[in-house]
Motif scaffolding. Sequence first.
Motif, short mmCIF file in Angstrom:
data_model
loop_
_atom_site.label_atom_id
_atom_site.label_comp_id
_atom_site.label_asym_id
_atom_site.label_seq_id
_atom_site.Cartn_x
_atom_site.Cartn_y
_atom_site.Cartn_z
N GLN A 172 0.83 -1.21 0.00
CA GLN A 172 0.00 0.00 0.00
C GLN A 172 0.87 1.26 0.00
O GLN A 172 0.57 2.23 -0.69
CB GLN A 172 -0.92 0.01 1.21
CG GLN A 172 -2.06 -0.99 1.14
CD GLN A 172 -2.93 -0.93 2.39
OE1 GLN A 172 -2.49 -0.51 3.46
NE2 GLN A 172 -4.16 -1.37 2.27
N PRO A 296 -2.35 5.40 3.84
CA PRO A 296 -3.54 4.57 4.06
C PRO A 296 -4.07 4.58 5.49
O PRO A 296 -5.29 4.67 5.70
CB PRO A 296 -3.05 3.17 3.66
CG PRO A 296 -1.96 3.41 2.68
CD PRO A 296 -1.30 4.67 3.13
N ARG A 299 -6.01 7.65 6.20
CA ARG A 299 -7.28 7.67 5.47
C ARG A 299 -8.31 6.77 6.15
O ARG A 299 -9.48 7.13 6.27
CB ARG A 299 -7.06 7.24 4.02
CG ARG A 299 -6.36 8.28 3.16
CD ARG A 299 -6.50 8.02 1.68
NE ARG A 299 -5.78 9.02 0.91
CZ ARG A 299 -5.87 9.16 -0.41
NH1 ARG A 299 -6.65 8.36 -1.11
NH2 ARG A 299 -5.19 10.10 -1.03
N TYR A 303 -11.90 7.95 7.38
CA TYR A 303 -13.12 7.36 6.84
C TYR A 303 -14.03 6.83 7.94
O TYR A 303 -15.25 6.97 7.88
CB TYR A 303 -12.78 6.21 5.89
CG TYR A 303 -12.06 6.61 4.62
CD1 TYR A 303 -11.97 7.95 4.22
CD2 TYR A 303 -11.46 5.65 3.81
CE1 TYR A 303 -11.30 8.31 3.06
CE2 TYR A 303 -10.80 6.00 2.63
CZ TYR A 303 -10.72 7.33 2.27
OH TYR A 303 -10.07 7.68 1.12
N LEU A 317 -11.11 0.00 0.91
CA LEU A 317 -11.01 1.20 0.07
C LEU A 317 -9.57 1.62 -0.18
O LEU A 317 -9.23 2.10 -1.26
CB LEU A 317 -11.76 2.37 0.72
CG LEU A 317 -13.26 2.48 0.49
CD1 LEU A 317 -13.83 3.65 1.27
CD2 LEU A 317 -13.59 2.65 -0.99
N VAL A 318 -8.71 1.45 0.81
CA VAL A 318 -7.32 1.92 0.67
C VAL A 318 -6.36 0.84 0.17
O VAL A 318 -5.16 1.04 0.17
CB VAL A 318 -6.79 2.50 2.00
CG1 VAL A 318 -7.64 3.67 2.46
CG2 VAL A 318 -6.69 1.44 3.09
N LYS A 321 -4.50 2.91 -4.31
CA LYS A 321 -4.63 4.36 -4.29
C LYS A 321 -5.65 4.83 -5.33
O LYS A 321 -6.35 5.82 -5.11
CB LYS A 321 -3.28 5.02 -4.56
CG LYS A 321 -3.28 6.54 -4.37
CD LYS A 321 -1.87 7.09 -4.42
CE LYS A 321 -1.87 8.59 -4.12
NZ LYS A 321 -2.49 9.38 -5.20
N SER A 324 -9.11 4.52 -3.75
CA SER A 324 -9.21 5.48 -2.66
C SER A 324 -9.31 6.90 -3.18
O SER A 324 -10.12 7.70 -2.70
CB SER A 324 -8.01 5.33 -1.72
OG SER A 324 -8.13 6.19 -0.61
N ASP A 325 -8.49 7.24 -4.18
CA ASP A 325 -8.54 8.58 -4.76
C ASP A 325 -9.88 8.84 -5.45
O ASP A 325 -10.42 9.94 -5.40
CB ASP A 325 -7.41 8.77 -5.77
CG ASP A 325 -6.05 9.00 -5.10
OD1 ASP A 325 -6.03 9.19 -3.87
OD2 ASP A 325 -5.03 8.98 -5.81
N GLU A 328 -12.32 9.60 -2.79
CA GLU A 328 -12.08 10.96 -2.29
C GLU A 328 -12.70 11.99 -3.23
O GLU A 328 -13.34 12.96 -2.79
CB GLU A 328 -10.57 11.22 -2.19
CG GLU A 328 -9.86 10.40 -1.13
CD GLU A 328 -10.01 10.99 0.25
OE1 GLU A 328 -10.31 12.18 0.37
OE2 GLU A 328 -9.85 10.23 1.22
N CYS A 341 -19.28 4.39 -1.08
CA CYS A 341 -18.43 3.27 -0.67
C CYS A 341 -19.08 1.94 -1.07
O CYS A 341 -18.40 1.05 -1.62
CB CYS A 341 -18.18 3.32 0.84
SG CYS A 341 -17.28 1.90 1.50
#
Length: 477
Positions: A172, A296, A299, A303, A317-318, A321, A324-325, A328, A341
């Motif tokens: 990650q 991560p 984040r 979250y 989610l993480v 990237k 996750s991005d 976001e 989500c």
Amino acid sequence: MNFETVIGLEVHCELTTNTKMFSNAPVSFGKAPNTMINQVDMGMTGTMPVLNKAGVEYALRVCHALDMEIDELVCFDRKNYYYADLPKGFQITQDRRPIGRNGKIEINVDGKIEVIEIERLHMEEDTAKQLHFDDYSLLDYNRAGIPLIEIVTKPTIRSGKAAAAYLEKLRQIFLFTEVSDAKMEEGSMRCDVNISLRPYGSDKFGTRTEIKNLNSISNVQKAVEVEGKRQEKILLEGGSVIQNTMRYDEDKKETTIMRAKGDAVDYKYYPEPNILPIRLDPAWVKQIKNNLPEMPDKRVLRYTKELGISLVDANILVQTKQVSDFFEATIQYTKHAKFVCNWLLGEIQAYLNKENLVITETKITPEYLAKMVDFIQDATISNKQAKVVFEILMKEGKDPEIIIEEKKMKQISSPAELLVIINGVLDANEQSIEDYRNGKDRAVGFLVGQIMKASNGQANPGMTSKLLIEQLKERIS
């Protein structure tokens, strides 16, 4: 006798710089063999290495992410050994002064937080790739000279599960710092495992073996467990573990000996004479740290605390990237973070798996995903209709509002409009009203179907059912 497993991991990560560590040959994957090389990569007489500044920057990104002490002086050494995949007869690496020391990663193993201590991070160049056939081997030098970082843990890992959790967290970090694609199946992230056993309570290390060429995180865990059992059996039978290099046979689920394990002294390290020590600019080092994205762990915390997302979903989610991005970016357009989500981890992930794509290779945009989620939440469309919108959205990238208009999907949620349709259906189906009076519940299902048909599928299902029951009760009272 009970034994404690002692594990140390050595992880090599190929960096996704544009060019190689000491030459201007391009970094690539999957190109025709021996087409991405030049004289420096091949170790030809008279060629001189030139350090890739981007390679140093990428190494520093990971050092910062691992909270490491950074050496202000970049020094390189030669690791001397003769092997077919090493065109120069030596590898340029860092022995005495790695760029990073004394880092750490927190991992979660069965709900318990463990801290994995990292001894060092050093830079080096990759070797060529060997292609083995039945009775001969070939060499592809495209990989020779690609920038590598090697991260070495202290022997503080105690189980295969912990080793796997550490590797997943490290992967990650590589992805979030954008230094590598970290694909173990393609060799851009590789792991060697050092493992030994000792009696519980002992502070003396046992004889270790090294397991090489592991191509997945799950295989690292399996190899650790299998090799631990092999060593335990030897020790319980009164034998001695021999320091060998092992390989893990995935089919047989066993470790086998590859060769005798060498020691560092065999490599005859000495300073690289063609690359002078380079003093890092403290302002540049600090700038690299300040420009790092949110990692991560932070984040996940945000979250769960701020958005109310479950810990399990936040961790998923993480994992990359890109996802996750995308999450976001999407929640900048909608307040329904949980539903975003759910879509990302549900329908969207299923679509990506089916089509073997990553989210950036589809037509969907954060703004349009947010728009679709809002349409579901305000009952403009039903969940069933949303799946139709979603398919078009993924393939064509069309505005959900336009899709809904074109497909005449907009739900009728106005009670007044629905009552007109409902009463029209009831007037035409007196027998169904009588059936309902006599306790035949299937009459409701039939009537809902007729209402949906009359509304071209646009009647809000939940509201339709509620209003229909009210009207039926009035008519039989």
